[in-house]
Design an enzyme around this catalytic site. Structure first.
Site, mmCIF file in Angstrom:
data_model
loop_
_atom_site.group_PDB
_atom_site.id
_atom_site.type_symbol
_atom_site.label_atom_id
_atom_site.label_comp_id
_atom_site.label_asym_id
_atom_site.label_seq_id
_atom_site.Cartn_x
_atom_site.Cartn_y
_atom_site.Cartn_z
ATOM 1 N N GLU A 112 0.173 9.319 -20.588
ATOM 2 C CA GLU A 112 0.534 10.361 -19.763
ATOM 3 C C GLU A 112 2.143 10.361 -19.865
ATOM 4 O O GLU A 112 2.884 9.340 -19.904
ATOM 5 C CB GLU A 112 0.080 10.194 -18.445
ATOM 6 C CG GLU A 112 -1.485 10.452 -18.259
ATOM 7 C CD GLU A 112 -2.163 9.925 -16.753
ATOM 8 O OE1 GLU A 112 -1.156 9.282 -16.030
ATOM 9 O OE2 GLU A 112 -3.241 9.987 -16.698
ATOM 10 N N LYS A 114 5.557 10.245 -17.910
ATOM 11 C CA LYS A 114 5.727 9.218 -16.437
ATOM 12 C C LYS A 114 6.862 10.392 -16.013
ATOM 13 O O LYS A 114 8.212 10.178 -16.327
ATOM 14 C CB LYS A 114 6.719 8.007 -16.959
ATOM 15 C CG LYS A 114 6.768 7.236 -15.547
ATOM 16 C CD LYS A 114 7.156 5.536 -16.007
ATOM 17 C CE LYS A 114 7.254 4.754 -14.487
ATOM 18 N NZ LYS A 114 7.984 5.497 -13.592
ATOM 19 N N ASP A 116 9.436 11.945 -13.449
ATOM 20 C CA ASP A 116 10.704 11.211 -12.727
ATOM 21 C C ASP A 116 10.812 11.707 -11.289
ATOM 22 O O ASP A 116 11.826 12.576 -11.152
ATOM 23 C CB ASP A 116 11.873 11.123 -13.758
ATOM 24 C CG ASP A 116 12.887 9.992 -13.202
ATOM 25 O OD1 ASP A 116 12.647 9.336 -12.122
ATOM 26 O OD2 ASP A 116 13.934 10.034 -13.509
ATOM 27 N N TYR A 224 -1.383 12.751 -11.423
ATOM 28 C CA TYR A 224 -1.814 11.696 -12.467
ATOM 29 C C TYR A 224 -2.905 10.903 -11.989
ATOM 30 O O TYR A 224 -3.213 9.860 -12.921
ATOM 31 C CB TYR A 224 -0.579 10.907 -13.203
ATOM 32 C CG TYR A 224 0.329 10.128 -11.810
ATOM 33 C CD1 TYR A 224 -0.520 9.130 -11.210
ATOM 34 C CD2 TYR A 224 1.368 10.694 -11.324
ATOM 35 C CE1 TYR A 224 0.160 8.472 -10.308
ATOM 36 C CE2 TYR A 224 2.006 10.329 -10.521
ATOM 37 C CZ TYR A 224 1.510 9.051 -9.664
ATOM 38 O OH TYR A 224 1.980 8.316 -8.807
ATOM 39 N N LYS A 315 9.360 2.704 -20.569
ATOM 40 C CA LYS A 315 10.787 3.448 -20.173
ATOM 41 C C LYS A 315 11.557 3.675 -21.289
ATOM 42 O O LYS A 315 11.855 2.714 -21.968
ATOM 43 C CB LYS A 315 11.221 2.697 -18.914
ATOM 44 C CG LYS A 315 10.385 2.185 -17.807
ATOM 45 C CD LYS A 315 10.780 3.043 -16.829
ATOM 46 C CE LYS A 315 11.917 2.769 -16.046
ATOM 47 N NZ LYS A 315 11.804 3.251 -14.638
ATOM 48 N N CYS A 409 53.438 12.572 -14.216
ATOM 49 C CA CYS A 409 52.392 13.785 -13.833
ATOM 50 C C CYS A 409 52.418 14.625 -14.902
ATOM 51 O O CYS A 409 53.373 15.308 -15.482
ATOM 52 C CB CYS A 409 52.618 14.396 -12.584
ATOM 53 S SG CYS A 409 51.368 15.804 -12.341
ATOM 54 N N CYS A 412 53.482 18.198 -13.234
ATOM 55 C CA CYS A 412 54.751 18.414 -12.822
ATOM 56 C C CYS A 412 55.870 17.396 -13.081
ATOM 57 O O CYS A 412 57.218 17.415 -13.002
ATOM 58 C CB CYS A 412 54.866 18.360 -11.287
ATOM 59 S SG CYS A 412 54.588 16.919 -10.457
ATOM 60 N N CYS A 427 50.222 11.098 -8.359
ATOM 61 C CA CYS A 427 51.291 11.895 -8.573
ATOM 62 C C CYS A 427 51.897 12.207 -7.015
ATOM 63 O O CYS A 427 51.238 12.636 -6.278
ATOM 64 C CB CYS A 427 51.296 13.212 -9.318
ATOM 65 S SG CYS A 427 52.876 14.325 -8.842
ATOM 66 N N CYS A 433 53.679 19.779 -6.652
ATOM 67 C CA CYS A 433 52.751 19.878 -7.921
ATOM 68 C C CYS A 433 51.503 20.897 -7.666
ATOM 69 O O CYS A 433 50.983 20.797 -7.091
ATOM 70 C CB CYS A 433 52.311 18.397 -8.052
ATOM 71 S SG CYS A 433 50.998 18.068 -9.321
HETATM 72 S S1 IVH Z 1 -0.029 5.534 -12.302
HETATM 73 C C1 IVH Z 1 -1.657 2.023 -10.725
HETATM 74 N N1 IVH Z 1 0.737 7.746 -13.945
HETATM 75 O O1 IVH Z 1 5.720 5.783 -11.559
HETATM 76 C C2 IVH Z 1 -0.728 3.287 -11.257
HETATM 77 N N2 IVH Z 1 2.258 6.599 -12.357
HETATM 78 O O2 IVH Z 1 5.699 2.468 -10.695
HETATM 79 C C3 IVH Z 1 -0.173 3.952 -10.393
HETATM 80 N N3 IVH Z 1 4.495 7.630 -12.159
HETATM 81 O O3 IVH Z 1 4.905 4.989 -8.400
HETATM 82 C C4 IVH Z 1 0.842 4.986 -10.989
HETATM 83 N N4 IVH Z 1 4.252 9.420 -13.583
HETATM 84 O O4 IVH Z 1 5.229 7.523 -8.795
HETATM 85 C C5 IVH Z 1 1.156 6.929 -12.782
HETATM 86 N N5 IVH Z 1 1.374 9.421 -15.075
HETATM 87 C C6 IVH Z 1 1.709 8.686 -14.295
HETATM 88 C C7 IVH Z 1 3.004 8.627 -13.620
HETATM 89 C C8 IVH Z 1 3.375 7.588 -12.692
HETATM 90 C C9 IVH Z 1 5.018 8.933 -12.764
HETATM 91 C C10 IVH Z 1 5.326 6.742 -11.067
HETATM 92 C C11 IVH Z 1 4.550 6.836 -9.800
HETATM 93 C C12 IVH Z 1 4.410 5.394 -9.651
HETATM 94 C C13 IVH Z 1 5.406 4.697 -10.429
HETATM 95 C C14 IVH Z 1 4.935 3.507 -11.154
#
Ligand code: IVH
Length: 672
Positions: A112, A114, A116, A224, A315, A409, A412, A427, A433
Site C-alpha cells: 500500500e 504510505k 504522509d 488503510y 521509506k 551591499c 546600495c 547592510c 538601502c
Molecule cells: S498500517 C500496524 N498502512 O504510518 C500497522 N500505516 O508508523 C499500522 N501510514 O501511524 C499502520 N500509510 O499513520 C499503515 N498504508 C498504510 C499507511 C500507514 C500511512 C502511517 C500510519 C502509522 C504510520 C506507521
C-alpha cells in the site's frame, strides 16, 4: 410542515445529500451541480433549524462544522494503534520477507502507499460514525469527532448492510497538494505566513477547536486498515476493498494504489514504481507499506514491543536532484540581513520545478565551496523550500569562478557588517538601502502589524518607486488623488481602500504598533511584552540599556537594538510624524494579572495544545505572573508539553532535571 412529514423529508434529504457526497468525494463522479447540491443542503439545514430535536448528529449538515470543542477528551483505543518498523533498502525488505517466510512459509503480501499525514481511528457502531480519535500514544488518543465529521471522504453512515456491528477503521488524514496550495494562497492574501508542509498543517488542523474552520480547510482521508472481531474476510486486501461498498474511498488496484505479491520481486516492483511515480499522486506519500495479507498469518507472526512482525514500511529517500548552479544572488531583507540564494538551471524535484534554493548564510556558501557552473545536489525534505546540500566536485568546469560572499551591499554598495556570534551579514545603511526601506514598509502594513488592507509587496514597491512613500510615516500623507495619478491598475475603489485602510490603522493598539516599527530582534511577542511593561513610547524612548534589560524578555541584544533604534535621528523624525498622524503610542488599558500563581516561574512551552493556541498559552502564563522562556535551561521551572513535543527537548528536560507537565496539569495549576 408537520413533524412526521419533516421527519420523512429530513431522512430523504440526508440520504440524497450523502449519496452526492459519496459520488463527489469517493467516486469522483458527481451527477449534480454544486448549486443543486447546496440547494439540498440548505433545505435540510432549514428543516433541522425548525425541528432541532429531529437533527441527527451524523447529519450531512454537520460536515460544514460549527461545533466548538473546548477540550478534546482522551479515550482508549479498543485495538492499539501500532507503528511500523522502517526500512530504507532492498536488503532490509529482503530480510523482512526472509523472516516472515522462516516463520510461516511462503505467503501473500499486500503493498500500500504510505500516506504522509496524520493517523486516525474511526469507530463505527451499527453503521454510524460514533467517534474519531487521534493516534495519541497508540493506547489512547484524543477524540476529535466534530472535526472528523467535516472530512467528506469519511462516511458518517455506512452504506449496505454487511458491515460488522462494531468496527474501527484506520486511515490517514492528509491535505491534497491542491488543497494545501489553495490554503496557502489564501494565507498569503491575508498577509499570513504560508504553512511549510502539508503533514504538519493537517496535524494542526485536526486539533483546531473550531470545526467550521476545519471544514473550510478541506482535509482528506485515505484508509488503510479495518479492525473488528467480525471482519468479512481473512484477507486484509479483500477487507480494504470491501470497505468501498460501505462508502469509504479505498485504493484502486487498477491504478496500482494497492497491490499483491508473492515474493520480494513483486514487492520491489511496486516500491520501484512508486519511488519514481509518487509525484503524480494528488497527495504526499513517504514510502510504501508491505503487509502480510492473511489475518491469521498476521496473528501467528504477532507483534514486537511497538510494531507488528507482519508489516514493514519502506521509506523513500528525501528527494534530491542534480542541476547546474547558474548564479548566486544576495537578497537584502527588512533588517538588512543578506541571504544568499542559488539560481539554478530549472529542475524537476518532488513534483515541482525548482529554480532557486536557499543557501542560508556565508558559512554555508563557504562550506559548500560553490563555484558558478557547479553541478549541485538540491534536496526537498518535507519542507517547501529546497536547499543545496552538496556539490559534485568531479563535474566542476575548468576555470569555474568561486562564489564569494560580497563585502559590500549588492543593493546600495555599503560595506556589510557581521555582528559577533551571528551567522548573518547585514547592510547597515538602513535608511537609504532600497529593499530595506520597502520591506520595512511591507512589514509595517502586514496583518499582524498595522493591518492595512489593500497594500501588499508590489503596491509598496510601486509607491516607493513613484516617490510617494519613502518611509512609513509617508503612508499617512497619501491621498486618493496621488494614487489615482499613478495610472494603470488604480481605480477609485482601490485608491479609497488604501487611504481608508491607512486611516483605520490609527486605532491599532500600541503593542502592534511597536511590532510594526520593525526594531531588529523585537518580534510580535517581545513587542507585546515590552509595550505592557513600559506602557507608552515616551517611557520606552527614555530607557537606557540597563533599564531595558530589567524587562523579562529583554536581553542585552534586544536592549542594544532598541537603544540604537531610538537614538537614530531618522527614526525619531519618523516617530514624531507618526505621533502627529494619531497612532496609538500608549497601551489603552493595563490588564492586571489574573493571579500570581506562576509568579517567579520561568516556563517553557513545547508542542501543540488542545485548549490553547501557542500564543494563548503564553498569554495565560503571563496573565498568572509567569515568564515564558524559549529554551530549556537549569533556570527553567517546568516545561508544559503539548502533543508531539520533540524527543530532543524531552531528553534535555530530563537531563537537567526540569519537570515536564502536560496541559491538564497546567490547567489545574492555574485553576481554570
Ligand atoms: S498500517 C500496524 N498502512 O504510518 C500497522 N500505516 O508508523 C499500522 N501510514 O501511524 C499502520 N500509510 O499513520 C499503515 N498504508 C498504510 C499507511 C500507514 C500511512 C502511517 C500510519 C502509522 C504510520 C506507521
Amino acid at each position: 410542515m408537520d413533524r412526521e412529514h419533516a421527519l420523512r423529508r429530513i431522512a430523504e434529504l440526508s440520504r440524497e445529500i450523502e449519496r452526492h457526497n459519496h459520488l463527489y468525494y469517493v467516486e469522483a463522479a458527481p451527477v449534480i451541480s454544486d448549486r443543486d447540491f447546496d440547494h439540498l443542503l440548505k433545505e435540510l439545514e432549514e428543516l433541522e433549524a425548525r425541528f432541532p430535536d429531529l437533527a441527527d448528529p451524523n447529519s450531512p449538515t454537520k460536515r460544514v462544522g460549527g461545533d466548538i470543542t473546548k477540550s478534546f477528551p482522551v479515550v482508549p483505543h479498543r485495538y492499539p494503534m501500532l507503528s511500523l518498523s522502517n526500512s530504507y533498502s532492498r536488503e532490509e525488505v529482503a530480510e523482512f520477507v526472509a523472516r516472515v517466510e522462516k516463520a510461516v512459509g511462503s505467503t501473500t503480501y499486500v503493498m500500500e502507499l504510505k500516506y504522509d499525514g496524520v493517523a486516525i481511528s474511526l469507530t463505527y457502531a451499527d453503521g454510524q460514525l460514533v467517534r474519531g480519535v487521534t493516534r495519541g500514544d497508540g493506547e489512547k488518543g484524543e477524540e476529535i469527532t466534530a472535526n472528523i465529521r467535516t472530512i467528506r471522504a469519511i462516511p458518517l453512515k455506512l452504506r449496505g448492510h454487511d458491515w460488522p456491528k462494531e468496527m474501527e477503521v484506520r486511515g490517514e488524514v492528509v491535505f491534497t497538494r491542491k488543497q494545501f496550495d489553495k490554503l496557502n494562497e489564501q494565507r498569503r492574501r491575508d498577509g499570513e505566513e504560508p504553512y511549510a508542509n502539508p503533514r504538519n498543517t493537517a496535524a494542526g488542523t485536526l486539533k483546531l477547536q473550531d470545526s467550521a474552520e476545519v471544514a473550510r480547510r478541506g482535509l482528506d482521508n485515505f484508509i488503510y486498515g479495518l479492525q473488528s472481531d467480525h471482519l468479512p474476510s481473512r484477507s486484509h486486501y479483500q477487507n480494504v476493498l470491501k470497505a468501498h461498498e460501505w462508502g469509504f474511498r479505498t485504493p484502486d488496484p487498477q491504478r496500482r494504489f494497492i497491490g499483491q505479491a508473492q515474493d520480494l520481486e513483486g514487492i520491489m516492483a511496486f516500491i520501484d514504481h512508486w519511488d519514481t511515480h509518487r509525484h503524480q499522486l494528488e497527495m504526499d506519500i513517504d514510502g510504501v507499506v508491505v503487509k502480510v495479507d492473511d489475518l491469521r498469518v498476521q496473528e501467528e507472526l504477532g507483534l514486537t514491543a511497538k510494531s507488528p512482525r507482519w508489516a514493514i514500511a519502506f521509506k523513500f529517500q528525501a528527494e534530491q536532484a542534480l542541476t547546474v548552479l547558474r548564479n548566486v544572488i544576495f537578497q537584502v531583507g527588512r533588517t538588512g540581513a543578506v541571504t544568499p540564494v542559488a539560481e539554478l538551471e530549472p529542475v524537476l524535484l518532488a513534483g515541482t520545478t525548482v529554480k532557486r534554493a536557499s543557501l542560508f548564510n556565508a558559512d554555508q556558501v563557504a562550506r559548500l565551496d560553490l563555484h558558478i557552473g557547479d553541478t549541485v545536489r538540491v534536496e526537498k525534505a518535507g519542507e517547501i523550500i529546497p536547499q543545496v546540500v552538496g556539490v559534485e566536485l568531479k563535474e566542476r568546469p575548468a576555470h569555474a569562478h568561486r562564489v564569494h560572499f560580497p563585502h559590500d551591499c549588492p543593493e546600495c554598495g555599503t560595506p556589510l557588517i557581521r555582528l559577533e556570534g551571528e551567522a548573518q551579514h547585514y547592510c547597515p545603511n538602513e535608511h537609504l538601502c532600497p529593499p530595506q526601506i520597502t520591506r520595512r514598509i511591507e512589514h509595517f502594513v502586514a496583518r499582524k502589524a498595522m493591518d492595512i488592507e489593500g497594500l501588499g509587496g508590489e503596491t509598496v514597491e510601486e509607491l516607493f518607486r513613484a516617490g510617494l512613500v519613502r518611509n512609513v510615516a509617508d503612508l499617512y500623507d497619501l491621498t486618493e488623488a496621488q494614487l489615482l495619478g499613478l495610472g494603470k491598475g488604480w481605480g477609485e475603489k482601490s485608491a479609497r481602500q488604501v487611504v481608508e485602510g491607512v486611516a483605520a490603522s490609527r486605532a491599532i493598539p500600541f503593542e502592534q504598533v511597536l511590532f510594526a516599527l520593525g526594531i531588529r530582534h523585537v518580534g510580535e511577542t517581545v513587542a507585546k511584552r515590552i509595550a505592557r511593561a513600559v506602557g507608552d513610547i515616551d517611557t520606552l524612548m527614555g530607557m537606557g540599556q540597563e533599564e531595558l534589560e530589567r524587562i523579562d524578555v529583554v536581553g542585552p541584544v534586544i536592549a542594544e537594538s532598541i537603544v540604537d533604534f531610538f537614538a537614530a535621528p531618522g527614526n525619531r523624525a519618523v516617530l514624531e510624524r507618526l505621533r502627529s498622524a494619531g497612532l496609538q503610542f500608549a497601551v489603552l488599558e493595563r490588564k492586571g494579572p489574573a493571579s500570581d500563581k506562576l509568579a517567579g516561574k520561568s516556563i517553557v512551552v513545547s508542542g501543540v495544545f488542545r485548549n490553547f493556541s501557542r500564543d494563548g498559552i503564553k498569554e495565560t502564563i503571563e496573565a498568572h505572573g509567569g515568564k515564558v522562556s524559549g529554551s530549556i535551561s537549569r533556570k527553567t521551572s517546568f516545561v508544559v508539553a503539548g502533543d508531539d513535543m520533540g524527543p530532543a527537548k524531552r531528553a534535555k528536560a530530563e537531563e537537567l532535571g526540569v519537570p515536564v507537565i502536560d496541559e491538564d496539569e497546567f490547567t489545574r495549576m492555574i485553576g481554570e
